[in-house]
Design a protein around this motif. Structure first.
Motif, PDB file in Angstrom:
ATOM      1  N   GLY A  86     -22.276  32.003 -11.076  1.00  0.00           N
ATOM      2  CA  GLY A  86     -23.007  31.230 -12.073  1.00  0.00           C
ATOM      3  C   GLY A  86     -24.254  30.634 -11.452  1.00  0.00           C
ATOM      4  O   GLY A  86     -24.632  30.958 -10.329  1.00  0.00           O
ATOM      5  N   ASP A  87     -24.913  29.769 -12.192  1.00  0.00           N
ATOM      6  CA  ASP A  87     -26.123  29.098 -11.735  1.00  0.00           C
ATOM      7  C   ASP A  87     -25.814  27.624 -11.513  1.00  0.00           C
ATOM      8  O   ASP A  87     -25.178  26.985 -12.356  1.00  0.00           O
ATOM      9  N   CYS A  88     -26.283  27.099 -10.377  1.00  0.00           N
ATOM     10  CA  CYS A  88     -26.094  25.687 -10.071  1.00  0.00           C
ATOM     11  C   CYS A  88     -26.734  24.856 -11.177  1.00  0.00           C
ATOM     12  O   CYS A  88     -27.856  25.117 -11.592  1.00  0.00           O
ATOM     13  N   ARG A  89     -26.042  23.844 -11.641  1.00  0.00           N
ATOM     14  CA  ARG A  89     -26.547  23.034 -12.753  1.00  0.00           C
ATOM     15  C   ARG A  89     -27.722  22.151 -12.357  1.00  0.00           C
ATOM     16  O   ARG A  89     -28.432  21.652 -13.217  1.00  0.00           O
ATOM     17  N   ARG A  90     -27.946  21.955 -11.052  1.00  0.00           N
ATOM     18  CA  ARG A  90     -29.050  21.110 -10.610  1.00  0.00           C
ATOM     19  C   ARG A  90     -30.267  21.913 -10.173  1.00  0.00           C
ATOM     20  O   ARG A  90     -31.377  21.632 -10.584  1.00  0.00           O
ATOM     21  N   CYS A  91     -30.055  22.916  -9.297  1.00  0.00           N
ATOM     22  CA  CYS A  91     -31.203  23.645  -8.749  1.00  0.00           C
ATOM     23  C   CYS A  91     -31.361  25.045  -9.335  1.00  0.00           C
ATOM     24  O   CYS A  91     -32.332  25.728  -9.049  1.00  0.00           O
ATOM     25  N   LEU A  92     -30.422  25.487 -10.138  1.00  0.00           N
ATOM     26  CA  LEU A  92     -30.415  26.789 -10.802  1.00  0.00           C
ATOM     27  C   LEU A  92     -30.315  27.970  -9.846  1.00  0.00           C
ATOM     28  O   LEU A  92     -30.590  29.098 -10.222  1.00  0.00           O
ATOM     29  N   GLY A 151     -31.127  19.145  -6.537  1.00  0.00           N
ATOM     30  CA  GLY A 151     -31.844  19.747  -7.648  1.00  0.00           C
ATOM     31  C   GLY A 151     -33.165  20.322  -7.184  1.00  0.00           C
ATOM     32  O   GLY A 151     -33.405  20.501  -5.994  1.00  0.00           O
ATOM     33  N   PRO A 152     -34.068  20.588  -8.113  1.00  0.00           N
ATOM     34  CA  PRO A 152     -35.343  21.199  -7.743  1.00  0.00           C
ATOM     35  C   PRO A 152     -36.214  20.242  -6.937  1.00  0.00           C
ATOM     36  O   PRO A 152     -36.071  19.027  -7.012  1.00  0.00           O
ATOM     37  N   ASP A 153     -37.135  20.787  -6.156  1.00  0.00           N
ATOM     38  CA  ASP A 153     -38.070  20.014  -5.348  1.00  0.00           C
ATOM     39  C   ASP A 153     -39.004  19.249  -6.285  1.00  0.00           C
ATOM     40  O   ASP A 153     -39.795  19.861  -7.011  1.00  0.00           O
ATOM     41  N   PRO A 154     -38.963  17.895  -6.270  1.00  0.00           N
ATOM     42  CA  PRO A 154     -39.793  17.139  -7.208  1.00  0.00           C
ATOM     43  C   PRO A 154     -41.289  17.296  -6.961  1.00  0.00           C
ATOM     44  O   PRO A 154     -42.090  17.111  -7.873  1.00  0.00           O
ATOM     45  N   GLU A 155     -41.694  17.669  -5.741  1.00  0.00           N
ATOM     46  CA  GLU A 155     -43.115  17.898  -5.475  1.00  0.00           C
ATOM     47  C   GLU A 155     -43.589  19.183  -6.146  1.00  0.00           C
ATOM     48  O   GLU A 155     -44.702  19.253  -6.666  1.00  0.00           O
ATOM     49  N   ARG A 156     -42.747  20.210  -6.118  1.00  0.00           N
ATOM     50  CA  ARG A 156     -43.119  21.488  -6.731  1.00  0.00           C
ATOM     51  C   ARG A 156     -42.826  21.524  -8.219  1.00  0.00           C
ATOM     52  O   ARG A 156     -43.535  22.176  -8.978  1.00  0.00           O
ATOM     53  N   TYR A 157     -41.777  20.838  -8.651  1.00  0.00           N
ATOM     54  CA  TYR A 157     -41.350  20.869 -10.044  1.00  0.00           C
ATOM     55  C   TYR A 157     -41.159  19.445 -10.548  1.00  0.00           C
ATOM     56  O   TYR A 157     -40.033  18.991 -10.715  1.00  0.00           O
ATOM     57  N   PRO A 158     -42.240  18.720 -10.808  1.00  0.00           N
ATOM     58  CA  PRO A 158     -42.071  17.328 -11.257  1.00  0.00           C
ATOM     59  C   PRO A 158     -41.437  17.279 -12.639  1.00  0.00           C
ATOM     60  O   PRO A 158     -41.691  18.133 -13.479  1.00  0.00           O
ATOM     61  N   ALA A 159     -40.598  16.274 -12.811  1.00  0.00           N
ATOM     62  CA  ALA A 159     -39.967  16.079 -14.111  1.00  0.00           C
ATOM     63  C   ALA A 159     -40.934  15.288 -14.989  1.00  0.00           C
ATOM     64  O   ALA A 159     -41.284  14.153 -14.681  1.00  0.00           O
ATOM     65  N   LEU A 160     -41.397  15.884 -16.069  1.00  0.00           N
ATOM     66  CA  LEU A 160     -42.381  15.257 -16.955  1.00  0.00           C
ATOM     67  C   LEU A 160     -41.867  15.255 -18.379  1.00  0.00           C
ATOM     68  O   LEU A 160     -41.158  16.164 -18.805  1.00  0.00           O
TER      69      LEU A 160
END
Length: 188
Positions: A86-92, A151-160
């Motif tokens: 499956g895919d990780c729910r935080r970082c996919l 989860g994803p790198d906030p610098e590369r993928y900011p949550a907006l």
């Protein structure tokens, strides 16, 4: 007793058009004396099952159960192991693993419809529906690649928010060149 079922096409891939696999066990002799037992090995390829963010792998489900004669039926107790992905729910990121599932069911002749006991004809039981249900109910609903996954790198993928994302996209695009002449006007 060892039983194996494998529904595959000519290329060796799981065959989605094939009849569902069966793992039939004749329990007629077993039921002649209460408390009599039989060990059964399970090696069956089930159709792929998917639950939310995870799915079974095409490898066979392996395990062993003990079938014991009880009054008006048999009990099935054992364990099976299956692979999932499956895919990780935080970082996919892709995550995979194996799960051990305990089986504990009763097959009874003339079981009431409103009970958890499985009705059968008194001679043969099919273990595939039992194994298939146990596998589907054991798939992780929200898998994680690790407890420490941030989860994803906030610098590369900011949550907006939607508004912030559209404002950021507009700022990156710059003003519409068709309106550039208006910037030269002094309205003060």
């Amino acid at each position: 007793m060892t039983s194996s079922t494998d529904a595959t096409d000519a290329a060796g891939n799981p065959d989605s058009g094939a009849r569902p696999p069966k793992l039939l066990v004749n329990v007629t002799e077993l039921r002649r004396r209460l408390g009599q037992r039989r060990d059964v090995e399970i090696d069956v390829v089930l159709p792929m099952q998917t639950v939310v963010g995870s799915r079974t792998t095409p490898q066979p489900v392996l395990g062993a159960v003990t079938i014991e004669s009880i009054e008006r039926g048999v009990s099935v107790i054992g364990q099976v192991r299956f692979g999932w992905a499956g895919d990780c729910r935080r970082c996919l990121e892709e995550v995979a693993g194996e799960i051990d599932v305990d089986l504990d069911e009763i097959f009874q002749v003339g079981a009431p419809d409103d009970s958890d006991i499985i009705d059968f004809d008194g001679e043969t039981i099919d273990l595939v529906p039992l194994v298939g249900d146990a596998v589907a109910l054991s798939l992780p609903l929200a898998p994680l690649c690790g407890e420490d996954c941030e989860g994803p790198d906030p610098e590369r993928y900011p949550a907006l928010t939607v508004d912030a994302a559209s404002e950021q996209a507009e700022a990156e695009r710059g003003p519409d060149p068709r309106w550039a002449a208006l910037e030269q006007l002094d309205l003060n």
